[in-house]
Design a protein around this motif. Structure first.
Motif, mmCIF file in Angstrom:
data_model
loop_
_atom_site.group_PDB
_atom_site.id
_atom_site.type_symbol
_atom_site.label_atom_id
_atom_site.label_comp_id
_atom_site.label_asym_id
_atom_site.label_seq_id
_atom_site.Cartn_x
_atom_site.Cartn_y
_atom_site.Cartn_z
ATOM 1 N N ALA A 10 2.229 -7.641 4.196
ATOM 2 C CA ALA A 10 1.324 -6.896 3.318
ATOM 3 C C ALA A 10 1.380 -5.408 3.632
ATOM 4 N N ARG A 14 2.650 -2.584 1.005
ATOM 5 C CA ARG A 14 1.783 -1.455 0.642
ATOM 6 C C ARG A 14 2.489 -0.128 0.877
ATOM 7 N N LEU A 44 2.900 -8.744 -3.381
ATOM 8 C CA LEU A 44 1.688 -8.356 -2.659
ATOM 9 C C LEU A 44 0.460 -9.038 -3.260
ATOM 10 N N GLU A 48 -1.965 -11.484 -1.181
ATOM 11 C CA GLU A 48 -3.404 -11.241 -1.047
ATOM 12 C C GLU A 48 -4.228 -12.380 -1.636
ATOM 13 N N ILE A 55 -6.823 -8.251 1.703
ATOM 14 C CA ILE A 55 -7.108 -7.293 0.630
ATOM 15 C C ILE A 55 -7.849 -6.097 1.210
ATOM 16 N N THR A 56 -7.349 -4.907 0.890
ATOM 17 C CA THR A 56 -8.001 -3.670 1.316
ATOM 18 C C THR A 56 -8.331 -2.842 0.079
ATOM 19 N N SER A 59 -5.403 -0.929 -1.399
ATOM 20 C CA SER A 59 -4.201 -1.668 -1.765
ATOM 21 C C SER A 59 -3.776 -1.311 -3.191
#
Length: 73
Positions: A10, A14, A44, A48, A55-56, A59
């Motif tokens: 991930a 990103r 991605l 997620e 998950i941010t 993102s």
């Protein structure tokens, strides 16, 4: 050689997507084809979805585009 963890993948995705967004939206110098960008974003998104803890808020799956070029008024 071991496969990267979902968290490591991930992070890598990103970084790639953020770089592509910057080059496309700010520098107006795309570095990857749209189809490749879409494939990375889809990967991605699927990662997620399978691992919601990854998950941010920053993102690429949680926002659209990048800041516009300074060339715009």
């Amino acid at each position: 050689m071991t496969a990267p963890t979902p968290a490591d993948r991930a992070i890598a995705l990103r970084r790639q997507l953020d770089d592509a967004n910057y080059r496309y939206h700010v520098l107006d110098e795309p570095n990857i084809p749209d189809a490749e960008y879409d494939r990375l974003l889809r990967e991605l998104d699927e990662l997620e979805a399978a691992n919601p803890d990854l998950i941010t808020p920053d993102s690429p799956t949680q926002r659209v585009g990048n800041a516009p070029s300074a060339g715009f008024a």
